[in-house]
Scaffold this motif. Structure first.
Motif, PDB file in Angstrom:
ATOM      1  N   LYS A 179     -12.351   1.627  -1.448  1.00 57.63           N
ATOM      2  CA  LYS A 179     -12.427   0.265  -1.985  1.00 57.63           C
ATOM      3  C   LYS A 179     -12.992   0.341  -3.401  1.00 57.63           C
ATOM      4  O   LYS A 179     -13.738   1.277  -3.735  1.00 57.63           O
ATOM      5  CB  LYS A 179     -13.357  -0.595  -1.142  1.00 57.63           C
ATOM      6  CG  LYS A 179     -12.886  -0.854   0.254  1.00 57.63           C
ATOM      7  CD  LYS A 179     -13.938  -1.671   0.991  1.00 57.63           C
ATOM      8  CE  LYS A 179     -13.668  -1.715   2.459  1.00 57.63           C
ATOM      9  NZ  LYS A 179     -14.806  -2.197   3.197  1.00 57.63           N
TER      10      LYS A 179
ATOM     11  N   ALA B 134     -20.397  -5.495   3.182  1.00 60.14           N
ATOM     12  CA  ALA B 134     -20.499  -5.531   1.709  1.00 60.14           C
ATOM     13  C   ALA B 134     -21.881  -5.072   1.251  1.00 60.14           C
ATOM     14  O   ALA B 134     -22.018  -4.378   0.236  1.00 60.14           O
ATOM     15  CB  ALA B 134     -20.203  -6.941   1.205  1.00 60.14           C
TER      16      ALA B 134
ATOM     17  N   ASP C 223     -15.641  -4.097  -6.186  1.00 63.13           N
ATOM     18  CA  ASP C 223     -15.682  -5.486  -5.669  1.00 63.13           C
ATOM     19  C   ASP C 223     -15.301  -5.549  -4.197  1.00 63.13           C
ATOM     20  O   ASP C 223     -15.084  -6.631  -3.646  1.00 63.13           O
ATOM     21  CB  ASP C 223     -14.729  -6.368  -6.476  1.00 63.13           C
ATOM     22  CG  ASP C 223     -15.215  -6.526  -7.910  1.00 63.13           C
ATOM     23  OD1 ASP C 223     -16.461  -6.521  -8.097  1.00 63.13           O
ATOM     24  OD2 ASP C 223     -14.380  -6.599  -8.813  1.00 63.13           O
ATOM     25  N   GLY C 224     -15.191  -4.396  -3.552  1.00 62.98           N
ATOM     26  CA  GLY C 224     -14.912  -4.363  -2.126  1.00 62.98           C
ATOM     27  C   GLY C 224     -13.431  -4.542  -1.807  1.00 62.98           C
ATOM     28  O   GLY C 224     -13.072  -4.759  -0.646  1.00 62.98           O
ATOM     29  N   ARG C 225     -12.552  -4.436  -2.819  1.00 61.73           N
ATOM     30  CA  ARG C 225     -11.120  -4.591  -2.559  1.00 61.73           C
ATOM     31  C   ARG C 225     -10.539  -3.243  -2.126  1.00 61.73           C
ATOM     32  O   ARG C 225     -10.861  -2.204  -2.708  1.00 61.73           O
ATOM     33  CB  ARG C 225     -10.400  -5.088  -3.834  1.00 61.73           C
ATOM     34  CG  ARG C 225     -10.596  -6.586  -4.088  1.00 61.73           C
ATOM     35  CD  ARG C 225      -9.686  -7.069  -5.185  1.00 61.73           C
ATOM     36  NE  ARG C 225     -10.092  -6.502  -6.461  1.00 61.73           N
ATOM     37  CZ  ARG C 225     -10.838  -7.150  -7.346  1.00 61.73           C
ATOM     38  NH1 ARG C 225     -11.241  -8.378  -7.096  1.00 61.73           N
ATOM     39  NH2 ARG C 225     -11.171  -6.565  -8.480  1.00 61.73           N
TER      40      ARG C 225
ATOM     41  N   LYS D  22      -7.126  -6.649  -0.629  1.00 61.44           N
ATOM     42  CA  LYS D  22      -7.901  -7.540   0.257  1.00 61.44           C
ATOM     43  C   LYS D  22      -9.346  -7.031   0.355  1.00 61.44           C
ATOM     44  O   LYS D  22      -9.611  -5.842   0.123  1.00 61.44           O
ATOM     45  CB  LYS D  22      -7.278  -7.558   1.654  1.00 61.44           C
ATOM     46  CG  LYS D  22      -5.999  -8.363   1.744  1.00 61.44           C
ATOM     47  CD  LYS D  22      -5.772  -8.826   3.191  1.00 61.44           C
ATOM     48  CE  LYS D  22      -4.731  -9.915   3.311  1.00 61.44           C
ATOM     49  NZ  LYS D  22      -3.381  -9.551   2.790  1.00 61.44           N
ATOM     50  N   THR D  23     -10.245  -7.957   0.706  1.00 63.45           N
ATOM     51  CA  THR D  23     -11.637  -7.556   0.949  1.00 63.45           C
ATOM     52  C   THR D  23     -11.935  -7.780   2.427  1.00 63.45           C
ATOM     53  O   THR D  23     -11.128  -8.374   3.154  1.00 63.45           O
ATOM     54  CB  THR D  23     -12.630  -8.390   0.120  1.00 63.45           C
ATOM     55  OG1 THR D  23     -12.633  -9.712   0.653  1.00 63.45           O
ATOM     56  CG2 THR D  23     -12.302  -8.389  -1.354  1.00 63.45           C
ATOM     57  N   ASP D  24     -13.132  -7.339   2.844  1.00 67.47           N
ATOM     58  CA  ASP D  24     -13.514  -7.546   4.260  1.00 67.47           C
ATOM     59  C   ASP D  24     -13.649  -9.035   4.575  1.00 67.47           C
ATOM     60  O   ASP D  24     -13.512  -9.438   5.732  1.00 67.47           O
ATOM     61  CB  ASP D  24     -14.820  -6.805   4.558  1.00 67.47           C
ATOM     62  CG  ASP D  24     -14.588  -5.312   4.637  1.00 67.47           C
ATOM     63  OD1 ASP D  24     -13.882  -4.881   5.556  1.00 67.47           O
ATOM     64  OD2 ASP D  24     -15.086  -4.592   3.747  1.00 67.47           O
TER      65      ASP D  24
END
Ligand SMILES: Nc1nc2c(ncn2[C@@H]2O[C@H](COP(=O)(O)O[C@H]3[C@@H](O)[C@H](n4cnc5c(=O)[nH]c(N)nc54)O[C@@H]3COP(=O)(O)O)[C@@H](O)[C@H]2O)c(=O)[nH]1
Length: 777
Positions: A67, A110, A70-72, A95-97
């Motif tokens: 990822k 996160a 930004d967690g993407r 996508k993120t969580d």
């Protein structure tokens, strides 16, 4: 490693046996190795390398992904894509969580990744929760390392997560079982235990709701036990449902004593009569398992409801069986506890509450009445002549009598009243909330007495038993339980004094008398220590020779304030309190010591005669004690005569006979005192090892005027002669009495005619008159 395992089937098989995850990893590695072998050219270019790398990570069963900061998602392997409910890698990239999981789970993920990015430190093996496979809540074991670009700058994270949900479920189950067993061991309330049990199973089997029902004591109905996540109205509707061959899942399971799995409530005939009850709640499946005792008795049911049409798989069946088993242990433990508690609080023979339960509940009952203007009535109740029933009809009949009495008493009072057996034939009644009217109270109590006294059949014999009652009313005759009990006891004492078969209500006069008695008792207790007792001696005279052959020792109490007190005034109290034992012992020693002193002084060798009370005579090893006293004082046993009353002997003939024989063996002589007043049978009399009968004073006093007394006295003399016993008449006061007794063949006399009881010095002076004494017996 993969190479090794793929080439060595033995090694692979060994590892595969241990753990599902390992097996999946080995399988994947094997396939990967095969594929690599197939496509691996001698000189790979960079595109091939990417392809191989992708192939490798797509074969790994764990979740692998990268990822950005930004967690993407930048990249993810196939299983990550699929288990998040997506079709291709393209769907997850960017996508993120927060797009995939509920907010709280996404935030936790996160937070971990933020730390890795900020610190540059990898995190290994943390456990985290995530929603993968379309909303299925799973546990993952995750490692995350910083993702760096060529210049070493952190541009995101790389994560590897392994699904450890099965291990977590097993751990949860183990913890849950341990917690439940601890609850059983600690005796936690059953409903609390049931609730925890159901919550555990609900956590382990998704989308089900549990219920526990208990079989009613009559075995016909199921009663609500616990169902923390079932609707209360539904629980209310099934509470009390009858068990039967077609009574839904639970009613049928309890009826059959076996598991009933209903996959579809709307199709299964077992639910035909209950469908409308369940319809609003939309349950479709209901699996019910009977809860059994160790003896396979049905105790209740453990049921799981599902809104889907379904049946349990093997693992779920095992869980259900475990739950039903634990519920059985808990119920049996509770039942055992209840039984023990019942036994501790009830009388085993009659089933009535015992004194312990009475004491636990009575204070509360009185408190509830306080200030209501109503009375509570506490009555002590004693069966008259119960001992006689036991002695004559046997203990089984006595027990039966107690049971019938208990039943009659229970039937004569209200539910809110208490009937308690406090031991033997003694009961306590507590009648609650009666109007403050003496007549009403007395009428109620007399009704109970009448119920007890009604004729009954015991072992085929007709029997009628009266009772005595001592009564104290709350709050007037006692404000506390202690006061009421003490006052009712005093009233009972009075009832017995009045000859039993009556009822006495406590009065202040009784309290005064009891107080006086207490004072007397305390004084009596101190009298020995203060040396206030002394003996007087009354001569016993041989009618033929006219000489004194013995002296009866008669106790006196020289009270510091009240002067000389005769034994008639304190012996009954001493008997009642047991003080007669030390007092009687004092008399025995003093009499023997005096007799020995006279012998040692060269006075004629007289016998000393000592009165023995029943309490003394019943003392353990009493004969041995007498022998020890004689030895200690040095008096020859043949100079001691013990006077036993007829009633003392008749209280327990076998016991008395045994002690009498022991005394005879020592060499002590025995006489029966007050003869004619008791009820000794002639056959029993023949067996008593006695030397002398003493005709009671009451027969002698009206001689010669009373023809009956003359006849009785003559008969006793004749009886004694026939049995080879000597006979002495007491209370002889006149010449006419002496003449009659001599004429009738009486051997000896004692009474005022010859001499009153004398102080030892006076008696000694009498002995010193030469004509007065005979030789030793
Ligand atoms: N367990 C023990 N009981 C004892 C002891 N000492 C006495 N007693 C018993 O107390 C009762 C009363 O005894 P007491 O007041 O001493 O009366 C005795 C005599 O004084 C009385 N007596 C004797 N002769 C006459 C008489 O001619 N007329 C008459 N009215 N009374 C007379 O009789 C009592 C002796 O009775 P008994 O014992 O039955 O021979 C009494 O029951 C004593 O037994 C003791 O140490 N222990």
């Amino acid at each position: 490693m993969a190479k090794n395992t793929s080439r060595n089937p033995r090694y692979a098989a060994l590892n595969a046996g241990g753990n599902e995850n390992t097996r999946r990893l080995i399988d994947a590695s094997t396939r990967l190795a095969e594929e690599m072998g197939r496509i691996f050219p001698a000189d790979p270019d960079i595109a091939d390398r990417h392809y191989w790398l992708e192939t490798i990570i797509n074969h790994v069963p764990d979740y692998i992904y990268a990822k950005d900061t930004d967690g993407r998602f930048l990249i993810a392997n196939q299983v990550t894509v699929a288990d998040n409910g997506l079709e291709s890698l393209r769907d997850i990239i960017g996508k993120t969580d927060f797009d995939l999981h509920p907010q709280h789970l996404a935030m936790a993920i996160a937070e971990v990744e933020r730390r890795v990015i900020e610190t540059g430190e990898p995190i290994f093996g943390i456990e985290e929760r995530a929603m993968v496979t379309k909303g299925r809540d799973r546990w993952l074991m995750t490692s995350k390392v910083p993702l760096r670009n060529k210049s070493g700058k952190i541009v995101g994270i790389v994560g590897v997560s392994r699904d450890i949900s099965d291990r977590k479920a097993a751990e949860r189950l183990l913890e849950g079982q341990a917690h439940l067993l601890e609850m059983i061991a600690n005796g936690r309330p059953l409903d609390e235990f049931f609730r925890e049990l159901i919550l555990l199973i609900e956590a382990l089997i998704p989308r089900i709701r549990g219920s526990i029902l208990m079989l009613s004591p009559d075995g016909h109905r199921l009663l609500h036990g616990a169902a923390p996540n079932l609707d209360e109205t539904y629980c209310g509707m099934i509470h009390g449902v009858e068990i039967g061959p077609k009574a839904g899942s639970c009613g049928t399971a309890a009826w059959r004593g076996e598991q009933v799995i209903v996959a579809d409530i709307f199709e299964d005939p077992l639910w035909e009569d209950y469908r409308e009850i369940v319809r609003p709640y939309e349950f479709r499946a209901c699996w019910s398992t009977p809860i059994h005792s160790r003896e396979r008795k049905v105790l209740g049911t453990f049921a799981l409801y599902s809104e889907a049409v379904c049946v349990p798989d093997e693992q779920q069946k095992e869980l259900i069986a475990m739950a039903a088993h634990l519920a059985g242990i808990a119920i049996e433990r509770k039942q055992a506890e209840d039984r023990i508690s019942f036994m501790a609080h009830h009388d085993a023979l009659t089933g009535l509450p015992n004194r312990a339960l009475f004491e636990e509940q009575v204070a509360e009952a009185l408190e509830a009445l306080r200030g209501t203007g109503q009375w509570a009535v506490l009555a002590f109740l004693d069966l008259d002549n119960f001992k006689l029933v036991n002695d004559t009809l046997g203990h089984a009949a006595g027990d039966e009598l107690l049971k019938v009495t208990a039943t009659r008493m229970r039937a004569s009072v209200r539910k809110s009243d208490m009937v308690v057996r406090v031991g033997g034939d003694e009961f306590i009644l507590l009648l609650n909330g009666l109007p403050c009217e003496r007549d009403v109270v007395l009428a109620r109590l007399e009704d109970i007495r009448a119920a007890i006294a009604a004729p009954m059949q015991i072992n085929g014999r007709g029997l009628q038993v009266s009772c005595s009652m001592g009564v104290a009313c709350f709050p007037n005759q006692g404000k506390t339980v202690g006061e009421l009990l003490a006052n009712a006891d005093m009233a009972m004492y009075r009832a017995k004094e009045l000859g039993r078969n009556n009822l006495q209500v406590f009065t202040e006069e009784m309290a005064d008398k009891a107080h006086e008695k207490l004072l007397k008792q305390a004084e009596l207790r101190q009298a020995i220590a203060r040396d206030e007792f002394l003996l007087h001696f009354q001569p016993q005279v041989n009618l033929e020779t006219g000489r004194v052959f013995a002296a009866e020792a008669l106790l006196r109490w020289r009270h510091p304030e009240r002067g000389m007190i005769s034994p008639g005034d304190f012996i009954p109290l001493a008997e009642e309190t047991g003080l007669i034992v030390p007092i009687g012992d004092w008399v025995l020693r003093a009499a023997c010591r005096q007799c020995k002193a006279w012998h040692d002084d060269g006075l004629p060798l007289l016998i000393v005669s000592v009165n023995v009370s029943a309490r003394q005579f019943r003392e353990r090893n009493w004969a041995a004690h007498v022998a020890a006293v004689l030895a200690e004082i040095g008096l020859d046993p043949r100079f001691l005569e013990l006077e036993l009353t007829e009633s003392l002997i008749m209280q327990d003939v076998p016991g008395a006979l045994a002690t009498m024989h022991e005394l005879e063996a020592i060499g002590v002589h025995l006489a029966i005192d007050d003869f004619g007043t008791g009820y000794s049978s002639l056959s029993a009399l023949k067996r008593f090892p006695v030397r002398r009968l003493k005709i009671d004073r009451s027969f002698v006093e009206d001689i010669p005027a009373d023809v009956d007394d003359k006849a009785i006295t003559a008969a006793i003399i004749s009886l004694a002669q026939n049995l080879g016993l000597r006979v002495i008449a007491e209370g002889v006061e006149t010449q006419a009495q002496v003449d009659f007794l001599r004429h009738s063949g009486c051997d000896e006399i004692q009474g005022y005619f010859f001499s009153r009881p004398l102080a030892s010095a006076d008696f000694e002076a009498l002995l010193r008159q030469p004509a007065m004494t005979a030789d030793a017996p």
